[in-house]
Design a protein around this motif. Structure first.
Motif, PDB file in Angstrom:
ATOM      1  N   UNK A 194     101.850  72.510 124.054  1.00 42.64           N
ATOM      2  CA  UNK A 194     101.981  73.411 125.244  1.00 42.64           C
ATOM      3  C   UNK A 194     103.219  73.738 125.388  1.00 42.64           C
ATOM      4  N   UNK A 195     104.316  73.090 125.144  1.00 34.95           N
ATOM      5  CA  UNK A 195     105.610  73.776 124.970  1.00 34.95           C
ATOM      6  C   UNK A 195     105.688  74.832 123.935  1.00 34.95           C
ATOM      7  N   UNK A 196     105.231  74.545 122.773  1.00 32.59           N
ATOM      8  CA  UNK A 196     105.434  75.762 121.789  1.00 32.59           C
ATOM      9  C   UNK A 196     104.540  76.946 122.141  1.00 32.59           C
ATOM     10  N   UNK A 197     103.424  76.768 122.886  1.00 32.73           N
ATOM     11  CA  UNK A 197     102.562  78.028 123.200  1.00 32.73           C
ATOM     12  C   UNK A 197     103.393  78.742 124.008  1.00 32.73           C
ATOM     13  N   UNK A 198     104.151  78.132 125.080  1.00 31.09           N
ATOM     14  CA  UNK A 198     104.619  78.761 126.051  1.00 31.09           C
ATOM     15  C   UNK A 198     105.960  79.574 125.285  1.00 31.09           C
ATOM     16  N   UNK A 199     106.615  79.037 124.395  1.00 30.56           N
ATOM     17  CA  UNK A 199     107.788  79.616 123.885  1.00 30.56           C
ATOM     18  C   UNK A 199     107.339  80.786 122.916  1.00 30.56           C
ATOM     19  N   UNK A 200     106.312  80.552 122.252  1.00 30.60           N
ATOM     20  CA  UNK A 200     105.846  81.713 121.305  1.00 30.60           C
ATOM     21  C   UNK A 200     105.562  82.956 122.138  1.00 30.60           C
ATOM     22  N   UNK A 201     104.699  82.814 123.467  1.00 31.06           N
ATOM     23  CA  UNK A 201     104.550  83.781 124.734  1.00 31.06           C
ATOM     24  C   UNK A 201     105.758  84.574 124.867  1.00 31.06           C
ATOM     25  N   UNK A 202     106.789  83.520 125.313  1.00 28.96           N
ATOM     26  CA  UNK A 202     108.153  84.035 125.792  1.00 28.96           C
ATOM     27  C   UNK A 202     108.802  85.057 124.823  1.00 28.96           C
ATOM     28  N   UNK A 203     108.551  84.586 123.716  1.00 28.13           N
ATOM     29  CA  UNK A 203     109.458  85.199 122.666  1.00 28.13           C
ATOM     30  C   UNK A 203     108.999  86.466 122.395  1.00 28.13           C
ATOM     31  N   UNK A 204     107.734  86.504 122.647  1.00 25.50           N
ATOM     32  CA  UNK A 204     107.017  87.851 122.137  1.00 25.50           C
ATOM     33  C   UNK A 204     107.174  88.802 123.064  1.00 25.50           C
ATOM     34  N   UNK A 205     107.424  88.228 124.592  1.00 25.88           N
ATOM     35  CA  UNK A 205     107.463  89.182 125.820  1.00 25.88           C
ATOM     36  C   UNK A 205     108.862  89.203 126.370  1.00 25.88           C
ATOM     37  N   UNK A 206     109.835  88.660 125.974  1.00 23.20           N
ATOM     38  CA  UNK A 206     111.147  88.823 126.532  1.00 23.20           C
ATOM     39  C   UNK A 206     112.249  88.911 125.620  1.00 23.20           C
ATOM     40  N   UNK A 207     113.230  89.510 126.021  1.00 22.65           N
ATOM     41  CA  UNK A 207     114.459  89.793 125.153  1.00 22.65           C
ATOM     42  C   UNK A 207     115.339  88.693 124.879  1.00 22.65           C
ATOM     43  N   UNK A 208     116.070  88.771 123.706  1.00 22.11           N
ATOM     44  CA  UNK A 208     116.917  87.572 123.245  1.00 22.11           C
ATOM     45  C   UNK A 208     118.321  88.091 123.584  1.00 22.11           C
ATOM     46  N   UNK A 209     118.638  89.225 123.984  1.00 18.14           N
ATOM     47  CA  UNK A 209     120.039  89.397 124.031  1.00 18.14           C
ATOM     48  C   UNK A 209     120.486  88.958 125.448  1.00 18.14           C
ATOM     49  N   UNK A 210     121.661  88.751 125.733  1.00 13.61           N
ATOM     50  CA  UNK A 210     122.119  88.020 127.089  1.00 13.61           C
ATOM     51  C   UNK A 210     121.690  89.138 128.131  1.00 13.61           C
ATOM     52  N   UNK A 211     121.131  88.125 129.225  1.00 20.27           N
ATOM     53  CA  UNK A 211     120.522  88.755 130.433  1.00 20.27           C
ATOM     54  C   UNK A 211     120.630  87.832 131.400  1.00 20.27           C
ATOM     55  N   UNK A 212     120.318  88.184 132.709  1.00 21.86           N
ATOM     56  CA  UNK A 212     120.316  87.272 133.625  1.00 21.86           C
ATOM     57  C   UNK A 212     118.847  86.881 134.201  1.00 21.86           C
ATOM     58  N   UNK A 213     117.636  87.105 133.133  1.00 18.97           N
ATOM     59  CA  UNK A 213     116.264  86.778 133.392  1.00 18.97           C
ATOM     60  C   UNK A 213     115.958  88.156 134.242  1.00 18.97           C
ATOM     61  N   UNK A 214     114.676  87.854 134.753  1.00 23.21           N
ATOM     62  CA  UNK A 214     114.309  89.232 135.627  1.00 23.21           C
ATOM     63  C   UNK A 214     115.274  89.394 136.700  1.00 23.21           C
ATOM     64  N   UNK A 215     115.457  90.730 136.745  1.00 27.76           N
ATOM     65  CA  UNK A 215     116.516  91.403 137.735  1.00 27.76           C
ATOM     66  C   UNK A 215     115.753  91.398 138.935  1.00 27.76           C
ATOM     67  N   UNK A 216     114.612  91.899 139.121  1.00 26.96           N
ATOM     68  CA  UNK A 216     113.913  91.947 140.419  1.00 26.96           C
ATOM     69  C   UNK A 216     112.759  91.056 140.623  1.00 26.96           C
TER      70      UNK A 216
END
Ligand code: EPU
Length: 287
Positions: A194-216
């Motif tokens: 389950x953890x791996x499935x979430x990780x795959x989804x996140x890596x496909x939809x969220x950036x890897x560069x430094x950020x503060x997560x979602x801003x809004x």
């Protein structure tokens, strides 16, 4: 243990956005008594107190913070203890990634959604952090906090008025940790899948560069990322701050962004989304 106070400690490196100036005074207390002593001193001076978690949902100003910044980064706050009744005590300093990993190793399920959230327990409590359809207070049974007067209180989940990305009880108090609900037992293999499935989804939809997560925050019934995207803002830049081309609700640091650049970009995004969509976006990050 004595808490050492540090002067002019740079905060940028302690945040995921990697932006921001120094704290006038910085302290990592090693115990409840240390933390109480710090709060007493701050009241006596007086000096304003700020609590720093893992710095993953935070924009520190370029000029830094005029006051006492307290971080529960000392290992004493990072407990993960399964209690005899099956509930789990987690300290404010424990990283969510480690909470998730330790639970998986013990074959405890229900915390998988926390894996991808780049914060610690204290920050997740403070803002009721969430991902993958769950949020922190889904798994909390009891919250322990310290008031700014140094009093330790335990509050049952039923006494808390938490909502989406908000815990009013921690607006002016310090989250020390939480007793988590007795989890279901599962096969470690299944939990890890389950953890791996979430990780795959996140890596496909969220950036890897430094950020503060979602801003809004997401406005009711819609996604801020989609609104910003549909307003044509992906890739918009102010200096080294950029609206992520991967997910429009992330502002990424392309290298040497300043807080001023991030704030200007936030202002432009809000103005444009208001113009195009007629919706006022509310920041999720502490700006
Ligand atoms: N979308 C776009 N363009 C974009 C981004 C998203 O069209 O640039 C669309 C997606 O295609 C999807 C919808 O918007 O149809 C929702 O996107 P996503 O699944 O990425 O979820 P989100 O609502 O944008 C929320 C949380 C995230 C969390 C994810 C995954 C908020 C503000 N955001 O994002 O939390 O990781 O769900 O569960 O609640 C955070 O709070 O810092 C954060 C990153």
């Amino acid at each position: 243990a004595e808490t050492s106070l540090r002067r002019d400690e740079l905060l940028g490196p302690k945040t995921t956005m990697r932006v921001g100036g120094p704290a006038r005074i910085y302290a990592e207390p090693a115990s409840v008594a240390d933390l109480q002593a710090l709060l007493r001193t701050a009241t006596a001076v007086p000096v304003e107190v700020f609590i720093l978690g893992r710095g993953s949902n935070l924009l520190v100003p370029d000029e830094g913070v005029e006051g006492l910044v307290i971080s529960l980064a000392h290992e004493a706050w990072a407990q993960f203890e399964v209690r005899p009744d099956g509930r789990i005590w987690v300290g404010a300093g424990l990283r969510l990634k480690n909470l998730c990993g330790l639970a998986a190793k013990a074959g405890l399920s229900g915390f998988e959604f926390l894996e991808g959230i780049p914060g610690n327990v204290g920050g997740a409590l403070r803002m009721n952090a969430g991902a993958m359809g769950g949020w922190m207070f889904d798994v909390v049974d009891e919250l322990q906090l310290m008031t700014m007067a140094g009093e330790v209180q335990s509050l049952p989940r039923t006494a808390l008025k938490v909502t989406y990305r908000h815990c009013p009880e921690l607006e002016r108090a310090i989250g020390l940790g939480a007793l988590l609900r007795r989890p279901a037992y599962a096969n470690a293999e299944v939990v890890n899948q389950q953890i791996a499935a979430y990780r795959t989804k996140r890596q496909a939809t969220q950036p890897r560069e430094p950020s503060a997560g979602c801003i809004f925050k997401n406005p009711p019934g819609t996604s801020a990322g989609r609104l910003i995207d549909e307003s044509g803002l992906k890739g918009t830049r102010v200096g080294d701050a950029e609206v992520s081309p991967v997910h429009a609700n992330f502002i990424i640091n392309r290298g040497h962004a300043t807080a001023a650049e991030v704030l200007e970009l936030v202002r432009r995004v809000r103005a444009r989304v208001k113009e195009v969509k007629g919706i006022n976006l509310e920041p999720e990050v502490l700006l």
